[in-house]
Design a protein around this motif. Structure first.
Motif, PDB file in Angstrom:
ATOM      1  N   MET A  72       0.836  -1.194   0.000  1.00 43.86           N
ATOM      2  CA  MET A  72       0.000   0.000   0.000  1.00 43.86           C
ATOM      3  C   MET A  72       0.880   1.258   0.000  1.00 43.86           C
ATOM      4  SD  MET A  72      -3.027  -0.777   2.711  1.00 43.86           S
ATOM      5  CE  MET A  72      -4.104  -2.171   2.476  1.00 43.86           C
ATOM      6  N   SER A  73       0.332   2.333  -0.599  1.00 43.10           N
ATOM      7  CA  SER A  73       1.084   3.578  -0.640  1.00 43.10           C
ATOM      8  C   SER A  73       1.024   4.260   0.726  1.00 43.10           C
ATOM      9  CB  SER A  73       0.493   4.508  -1.705  1.00 43.10           C
ATOM     10  OG  SER A  73      -0.841   4.814  -1.383  1.00 43.10           O
ATOM     11  N   THR A  74       2.041   5.055   1.025  1.00 42.41           N
ATOM     12  CA  THR A  74       2.035   5.780   2.290  1.00 42.41           C
ATOM     13  C   THR A  74       1.293   7.090   2.110  1.00 42.41           C
ATOM     14  OG1 THR A  74       4.140   6.784   1.699  1.00 42.41           O
ATOM     15  CG2 THR A  74       4.227   4.793   3.024  1.00 42.41           C
ATOM     16  N   PRO A  75       0.702   7.620   3.164  1.00 41.44           N
ATOM     17  CA  PRO A  75      -0.019   8.875   3.055  1.00 41.44           C
ATOM     18  C   PRO A  75       0.916  10.017   2.682  1.00 41.44           C
ATOM     19  CG  PRO A  75      -0.434   7.783   5.166  1.00 41.44           C
ATOM     20  CD  PRO A  75       0.709   7.090   4.522  1.00 41.44           C
ATOM     21  N   ASP A  76       0.377  11.089   2.066  1.00 41.94           N
ATOM     22  CA  ASP A  76       1.205  12.241   1.763  1.00 41.94           C
ATOM     23  C   ASP A  76       1.310  13.102   3.016  1.00 41.94           C
ATOM     24  OD1 ASP A  76      -1.359  14.002  -0.176  1.00 41.94           O
ATOM     25  OD2 ASP A  76      -1.415  13.022   1.778  1.00 41.94           O
ATOM     26  N   ARG A  77       1.591  14.384   2.826  1.00 47.33           N
ATOM     27  CA  ARG A  77       1.809  15.272   3.961  1.00 47.33           C
ATOM     28  C   ARG A  77       0.705  15.130   5.011  1.00 47.33           C
ATOM     29  NH1 ARG A  77       2.403  21.037   1.878  1.00 47.33           N
ATOM     30  NH2 ARG A  77       4.523  20.387   1.421  1.00 47.33           N
ATOM     31  N   PRO A  78       1.060  15.051   6.281  1.00 46.25           N
ATOM     32  CA  PRO A  78       0.040  14.863   7.327  1.00 46.25           C
ATOM     33  C   PRO A  78      -0.952  16.019   7.356  1.00 46.25           C
ATOM     34  CG  PRO A  78       2.163  15.416   8.292  1.00 46.25           C
ATOM     35  CD  PRO A  78       2.421  15.137   6.854  1.00 46.25           C
ATOM     36  N   PHE A  79      -2.153  15.727   7.830  1.00 46.78           N
ATOM     37  CA  PHE A  79      -3.184  16.753   7.876  1.00 46.78           C
ATOM     38  C   PHE A  79      -3.803  16.814   9.268  1.00 46.78           C
ATOM     39  CE2 PHE A  79      -5.791  13.027   7.356  1.00 46.78           C
ATOM     40  CZ  PHE A  79      -6.960  13.330   8.043  1.00 46.78           C
ATOM     41  N   ALA A  80      -4.452  17.919   9.531  1.00 43.07           N
ATOM     42  CA  ALA A  80      -5.191  18.089  10.784  1.00 43.07           C
ATOM     43  C   ALA A  80      -6.485  18.833  10.489  1.00 43.07           C
ATOM     44  CB  ALA A  80      -4.363  18.866  11.802  1.00 43.07           C
ATOM     45  N   SER A  81      -7.462  18.611  11.337  1.00 44.96           N
ATOM     46  CA  SER A  81      -8.747  19.297  11.252  1.00 44.96           C
ATOM     47  C   SER A  81      -9.396  19.168  12.619  1.00 44.96           C
ATOM     48  CB  SER A  81      -9.644  18.642  10.189  1.00 44.96           C
ATOM     49  OG  SER A  81      -9.958  17.306  10.565  1.00 44.96           O
ATOM     50  N   TYR A  82     -10.452  19.916  12.841  1.00 46.57           N
ATOM     51  CA  TYR A  82     -11.167  19.748  14.105  1.00 46.57           C
ATOM     52  C   TYR A  82     -11.712  18.325  14.210  1.00 46.57           C
ATOM     53  CZ  TYR A  82     -15.034  19.439  17.290  1.00 46.57           C
ATOM     54  OH  TYR A  82     -15.890  18.984  18.265  1.00 46.57           O
ATOM     55  N   HIS A  83     -12.227  17.798  13.111  1.00 43.73           N
ATOM     56  CA  HIS A  83     -12.801  16.445  13.133  1.00 43.73           C
ATOM     57  C   HIS A  83     -11.751  15.427  13.566  1.00 43.73           C
ATOM     58  CE1 HIS A  83     -14.514  12.783  10.879  1.00 43.73           C
ATOM     59  NE2 HIS A  83     -15.168  12.922  12.008  1.00 43.73           N
ATOM     60  N   LEU A  84     -10.555  15.517  12.974  1.00 42.42           N
ATOM     61  CA  LEU A  84      -9.492  14.582  13.366  1.00 42.42           C
ATOM     62  C   LEU A  84      -9.118  14.780  14.832  1.00 42.42           C
ATOM     63  CD1 LEU A  84      -7.484  12.370  12.557  1.00 42.42           C
ATOM     64  CD2 LEU A  84      -5.857  14.178  11.958  1.00 42.42           C
ATOM     65  N   TRP A  85      -9.021  16.022  15.271  1.00 44.53           N
ATOM     66  CA  TRP A  85      -8.699  16.306  16.678  1.00 44.53           C
ATOM     67  C   TRP A  85      -9.719  15.646  17.597  1.00 44.53           C
ATOM     68  CZ3 TRP A  85      -7.864  22.064  18.642  1.00 44.53           C
ATOM     69  CH2 TRP A  85      -7.271  22.022  19.902  1.00 44.53           C
ATOM     70  N   SER A  86     -11.003  15.736  17.242  1.00 40.47           N
ATOM     71  CA  SER A  86     -12.053  15.145  18.072  1.00 40.47           C
ATOM     72  C   SER A  86     -11.994  13.618  18.072  1.00 40.47           C
ATOM     73  CB  SER A  86     -13.432  15.613  17.603  1.00 40.47           C
ATOM     74  OG  SER A  86     -13.777  15.039  16.356  1.00 40.47           O
ATOM     75  N   LEU A  87     -11.466  13.032  16.993  1.00 39.18           N
ATOM     76  CA  LEU A  87     -11.330  11.577  16.925  1.00 39.18           C
ATOM     77  C   LEU A  87     -10.109  11.084  17.703  1.00 39.18           C
ATOM     78  CD1 LEU A  87     -12.156  10.955  13.143  1.00 39.18           C
ATOM     79  CD2 LEU A  87     -13.599  10.352  15.105  1.00 39.18           C
ATOM     80  N   VAL A  88      -9.060  11.918  17.742  1.00 39.76           N
ATOM     81  CA  VAL A  88      -7.831  11.557  18.457  1.00 39.76           C
ATOM     82  C   VAL A  88      -7.988  11.776  19.958  1.00 39.76           C
ATOM     83  CG1 VAL A  88      -5.396  12.182  18.812  1.00 39.76           C
ATOM     84  CG2 VAL A  88      -6.298  11.931  16.489  1.00 39.76           C
ATOM     85  N   ALA A  89      -8.590  12.904  20.325  1.00 38.76           N
ATOM     86  CA  ALA A  89      -8.722  13.260  21.748  1.00 38.76           C
ATOM     87  C   ALA A  89     -10.159  13.691  22.038  1.00 38.76           C
ATOM     88  CB  ALA A  89      -7.754  14.391  22.096  1.00 38.76           C
ATOM     89  N   PRO A  90     -10.747  13.176  23.097  1.00 37.04           N
ATOM     90  CA  PRO A  90     -12.144  13.511  23.398  1.00 37.04           C
ATOM     91  C   PRO A  90     -12.305  14.927  23.928  1.00 37.04           C
ATOM     92  CG  PRO A  90     -11.221  12.207  25.172  1.00 37.04           C
ATOM     93  CD  PRO A  90     -10.176  12.255  24.092  1.00 37.04           C
ATOM     94  N   ALA A  91     -13.494  15.462  23.780  1.00 37.43           N
ATOM     95  CA  ALA A  91     -13.822  16.729  24.424  1.00 37.43           C
ATOM     96  C   ALA A  91     -13.886  16.507  25.934  1.00 37.43           C
ATOM     97  CB  ALA A  91     -15.160  17.247  23.903  1.00 37.43           C
TER      98      ALA A  91
END
Length: 284
Positions: free
Chosen positions: A1-20
């Motif tokens: 499988m190919s590796t992801p390109d430049r990393p990204f961030a968004s509020y949605h990703l933040w909420s998935l990584v760390a809870p409110a």
């Protein structure tokens, strides 16, 4: 499988990584795994495509506000709510969705929050991915996604970013902070504030602002999230059988409200107490 390109961030990703704050007990990393690592698998893709009633209400409510201001004369007409409902093809939705959206449209028609505002951006809510913003410092670089519902200019020239909400979910300040960071790149030179407005209960949040020190801390935090997520994706692509180790589950009563419970081997339906889960609606 190919590796992801430049990393990204968004509020949605933040909420998935760390809870409110207050939601730690029912936060599950495996949900991030399904949404962000396995989203192209047929079963997962099908589940992601199924909008729940609360999601439909949120999307239609925002589109309703957009239509009111796209056809401004409807705000003055007695049949304006009915006309906007037709534009939304509201008749194609369930009775529950129709009733709640009609109530939201009527409340907005009676007291339009954005009337006479100097609006510079108002989105219909179904516009898809925004153009990424490249955030680059000496020691990190990531793409930032931030789809703003509405941006207008206050009388004192302050830029005001407004996010519309429906339902009973609490406002998450982190989302406003991401928008304020994006505004520094999209609208340089403007002082900016952000706020939330619940279209269903007509409730405004406090105004949220950010200083330069907080901005730098936020960029660093989002960079860490972006790189952690990219690292997790790479680990998963190297060995997909390690899915539950890379994205560990947190089973409990909240599994009953997870869209992936039908395909998750860790789903737990034994408990009866219920907790709300954040919406899947997001732009990245």
């Amino acid at each position: 499988m190919s590796t992801p390109d430049r990393p990204f961030a968004s509020y949605h990703l933040w909420s998935l990584v760390a809870p409110a704050t207050g939601q730690e007990r029912w936060h599950c990393q495996m949900r991030r795994g399904f949404i962000k690592a396995r989203q192209h698998e047929p079963q997962v893709k099908a589940l992601l495509a199924q909008a729940t009633a609360p999601q439909r209400i949120g999307i239609l409510a925002q589109k309703g506000v957009y239509e009111f201001h796209h056809h401004r004369h409807l705000l003055k007409q007695s049949d304006g709510v009915e006309r906007v409902a037709q534009l939304l093809k509201l008749g194609n939705s369930s009775v529950q969705v129709q009733q709640r959206v009609l109530q939201i449209l009527q409340k907005y028609h009676d007291a339009p929050l954005l009337l006479d505002k100097d609006i510079i951006q108002l989105t219909p809510g179904d516009e898809g991915f925004p153009k990424p913003i490249v955030v680059e410092q000496e020691d990190y670089c990531f793409r930032l996604y931030a789809a703003m519902d509405c941006v207008f200019i206050e009388s004192d020239s302050t830029l005001h970013i407004l996010d519309f909400k429906t339902g009973k979910s609490a406002f998450d300040k982190r989302q406003a902070l991401v928008y304020l960071l994006a505004a520094r790149y999209l609208y340089p030179g403007h002082e900016a504030v952000a706020s939330f407005y619940n279209l269903e209960i007509c409730k405004k949040s406090e105004l949220i602002s950010i200083n330069n020190y907080e901005l730098e801390s936020l960029k660093f935090e989002l960079a860490n999230i972006a790189h952690k997520h990219q690292h997790d994706l790479q680990k998963y692509q190297e060995k997909t059988t390690n899915f539950s180790k890379i994205f560990p589950p947190n089973p409990g009563s909240h599994c009953r409200f997870c869209p992936f419970n039908s395909i998750c081997e860790f789903a737990d339906f034994k408990q009866t107490q219920s907790y709300p889960l954040p919406s899947l609606r997001a732009h990245s």
